[in-house]
Design a protein around this motif. Structure first.
Motif, PDB file in Angstrom:
ATOM      1  N   LYS A  48       0.834  -1.212   0.000  1.00 44.39           N
ATOM      2  CA  LYS A  48       0.000   0.000   0.000  1.00 44.39           C
ATOM      3  C   LYS A  48       0.861   1.250   0.000  1.00 44.39           C
ATOM      4  O   LYS A  48       0.557   2.220  -0.708  1.00 44.39           O
ATOM      5  CB  LYS A  48      -0.937  -0.003   1.204  1.00 44.39           C
ATOM      6  CG  LYS A  48      -2.082  -0.972   1.074  1.00 44.39           C
ATOM      7  CD  LYS A  48      -2.980  -0.924   2.309  1.00 44.39           C
ATOM      8  CE  LYS A  48      -4.171  -1.850   2.147  1.00 44.39           C
ATOM      9  NZ  LYS A  48      -5.063  -1.826   3.306  1.00 44.39           N
ATOM     10  N   ASP A  49       1.957   1.237   0.775  1.00 49.43           N
ATOM     11  CA  ASP A  49       2.873   2.388   0.785  1.00 49.43           C
ATOM     12  C   ASP A  49       3.472   2.618  -0.600  1.00 49.43           C
ATOM     13  O   ASP A  49       3.541   3.754  -1.073  1.00 49.43           O
ATOM     14  CB  ASP A  49       4.002   2.184   1.799  1.00 49.43           C
ATOM     15  CG  ASP A  49       3.567   2.438   3.225  1.00 49.43           C
ATOM     16  OD1 ASP A  49       2.496   3.044   3.439  1.00 49.43           O
ATOM     17  OD2 ASP A  49       4.314   2.027   4.143  1.00 49.43           O
ATOM     18  N   HIS A  92       0.772   3.996  -2.879  1.00 48.87           N
ATOM     19  CA  HIS A  92       0.405   5.365  -2.478  1.00 48.87           C
ATOM     20  C   HIS A  92       1.501   6.349  -2.880  1.00 48.87           C
ATOM     21  O   HIS A  92       1.224   7.397  -3.466  1.00 48.87           O
ATOM     22  CB  HIS A  92       0.155   5.432  -0.974  1.00 48.87           C
ATOM     23  CG  HIS A  92      -0.064   6.815  -0.478  1.00 48.87           C
ATOM     24  ND1 HIS A  92      -1.220   7.522  -0.740  1.00 48.87           N
ATOM     25  CD2 HIS A  92       0.736   7.647   0.228  1.00 48.87           C
ATOM     26  CE1 HIS A  92      -1.120   8.729  -0.217  1.00 48.87           C
ATOM     27  NE2 HIS A  92       0.055   8.833   0.385  1.00 48.87           N
ATOM     28  N   LEU A  93       2.746   6.008  -2.578  1.00 50.53           N
ATOM     29  CA  LEU A  93       3.851   6.901  -2.910  1.00 50.53           C
ATOM     30  C   LEU A  93       4.049   7.004  -4.418  1.00 50.53           C
ATOM     31  O   LEU A  93       4.303   8.088  -4.938  1.00 50.53           O
ATOM     32  CB  LEU A  93       5.131   6.433  -2.220  1.00 50.53           C
ATOM     33  CG  LEU A  93       5.116   6.540  -0.699  1.00 50.53           C
ATOM     34  CD1 LEU A  93       6.303   5.799  -0.095  1.00 50.53           C
ATOM     35  CD2 LEU A  93       5.091   7.992  -0.250  1.00 50.53           C
ATOM     36  N   THR A  95       1.764   6.649  -6.709  1.00 48.50           N
ATOM     37  CA  THR A  95       0.644   7.409  -7.265  1.00 48.50           C
ATOM     38  C   THR A  95       0.850   8.898  -7.057  1.00 48.50           C
ATOM     39  O   THR A  95       0.531   9.699  -7.917  1.00 48.50           O
ATOM     40  CB  THR A  95      -0.677   6.946  -6.622  1.00 48.50           C
ATOM     41  OG1 THR A  95      -0.836   5.563  -6.879  1.00 48.50           O
ATOM     42  CG2 THR A  95      -1.861   7.686  -7.211  1.00 48.50           C
ATOM     43  N   SER A  96       1.455   9.266  -5.932  1.00 49.25           N
ATOM     44  CA  SER A  96       1.675  10.689  -5.668  1.00 49.25           C
ATOM     45  C   SER A  96       2.788  11.261  -6.530  1.00 49.25           C
ATOM     46  O   SER A  96       2.936  12.461  -6.657  1.00 49.25           O
ATOM     47  CB  SER A  96       1.990  10.922  -4.184  1.00 49.25           C
ATOM     48  OG  SER A  96       3.221  10.321  -3.843  1.00 49.25           O
ATOM     49  N   SER A 101       4.001  -4.635  -7.426  1.00 52.21           N
ATOM     50  CA  SER A 101       4.345  -3.358  -6.786  1.00 52.21           C
ATOM     51  C   SER A 101       5.825  -3.028  -6.945  1.00 52.21           C
ATOM     52  O   SER A 101       6.195  -1.856  -7.014  1.00 52.21           O
ATOM     53  CB  SER A 101       3.936  -3.347  -5.308  1.00 52.21           C
ATOM     54  OG  SER A 101       4.770  -4.175  -4.536  1.00 52.21           O
ATOM     55  N   THR A 160      -3.937   3.595 -12.269  1.00 54.15           N
ATOM     56  CA  THR A 160      -4.052   4.006 -10.867  1.00 54.15           C
ATOM     57  C   THR A 160      -5.395   3.587 -10.280  1.00 54.15           C
ATOM     58  O   THR A 160      -5.458   3.082  -9.147  1.00 54.15           O
ATOM     59  CB  THR A 160      -3.864   5.536 -10.739  1.00 54.15           C
ATOM     60  OG1 THR A 160      -2.549   5.868 -11.214  1.00 54.15           O
ATOM     61  CG2 THR A 160      -4.011   6.001  -9.308  1.00 54.15           C
ATOM     62  N   ARG A 196      -5.996   0.852  -7.198  1.00 54.09           N
ATOM     63  CA  ARG A 196      -6.812   1.117  -5.998  1.00 54.09           C
ATOM     64  C   ARG A 196      -7.851   0.014  -5.786  1.00 54.09           C
ATOM     65  O   ARG A 196      -8.057  -0.450  -4.666  1.00 54.09           O
ATOM     66  CB  ARG A 196      -7.514   2.471  -6.117  1.00 54.09           C
ATOM     67  CG  ARG A 196      -6.611   3.638  -5.872  1.00 54.09           C
ATOM     68  CD  ARG A 196      -7.406   4.953  -5.767  1.00 54.09           C
ATOM     69  NE  ARG A 196      -6.485   6.053  -5.765  1.00 54.09           N
ATOM     70  CZ  ARG A 196      -6.374   6.944  -6.745  1.00 54.09           C
ATOM     71  NH1 ARG A 196      -7.171   6.888  -7.789  1.00 54.09           N
ATOM     72  NH2 ARG A 196      -5.490   7.923  -6.659  1.00 54.09           N
TER      73      ARG A 196
END
Length: 200
Positions: A35-36, A39-40, A42-43, A89, A135, A139
């Motif tokens: 998840k990290d 999330h990172l 995607t940002s 990932s 993305t 999710r």
């Protein structure tokens, strides 16, 4: 998309690969790292057991998905999904890390040049819908994976094995696992397709 009879055939083939050896793996820590990464990564987008695939699609997405299930046959459903997501990932995170750092880090620049990522980033506006679709699918994969893991970890006081509620939900887990891993294969194919697109 599959018809109902095709769904049953696919599900039977996937369930036939399921032969857990009794190991109980705590997948929560790995899922948190995944998840990290997502999330990172995607940002980063402006405005393995590795899954290896051919450029422009994985040839046979179903065959690749089945191969992943065969590779992970000795694991529980939650562990299968988490491990497939972990493999993806790594590639996904590497792609976006190199894309972010290639202008400022010499190592990232060299890797980006070999992967021809600068060309991809120059076409970001054109490719933005693809990035957004990937993305969104990532999710959804994370949400389904979290549900599978959470269901497995429900305490017996909330749901007991063999009850109608448990059985009704448990029968859906192989289908959810199949579509999640099939989505991992599709996302891997799209990332590879983006890289291959810059090779043309």
């Amino acid at each position: 998309m599959f018809s109902t009879s095709d769904d049953n055939v696919v599900l039977n083939q996937i369930v036939a690969t399921h032969a857990p050896d009794g190991r109980d793996i705590d997948v929560k820590p790995l899922l948190l790292v995944i998840k990290d990464i997502f999330h990172l990564a995607t940002s980063i987008i402006p405005g393995e057991a590795q899954i290896s695939c051919k450029c422009y699609g994985i040839g046979d997405a179903y065959g690749t998905t089945l191969a992943v299930f065969n590779t992970l046959s000795s694991y529980s459903w939650d562990a299968k999904v988490v491990q497939a997501l972990a493999a993806f990932s790594v590639s996904y995170g590497e792609f976006w890390l190199v894309a972010q750092l290639y202008l400022s880090n010499p190592l990232a620049k060299s890797v980006a040049i070999l992967k021809q990522l600068p060309e991809i980033m120059e076409r970001f506006d054109y490719l933005k819908p693809k990035y957004e679709a990937i993305t969104n699918l990532v999710r959804a994969m994370l949400n389904v994976t979290s549900c599978i893991v959470d269901f497995k970890e429900l305490p017996a006081q909330y749901i007991t094995h063999g009850t109608p509620a448990y059985d009704k939900t448990n029968v859906l887990i192989p289908t959810a696992a199949y579509w999640t891993i099939r989505s991992v294969v599709a996302c891997a194919s799209q990332i590879i397709g983006l890289i291959c697109m810059s090779n043309e």
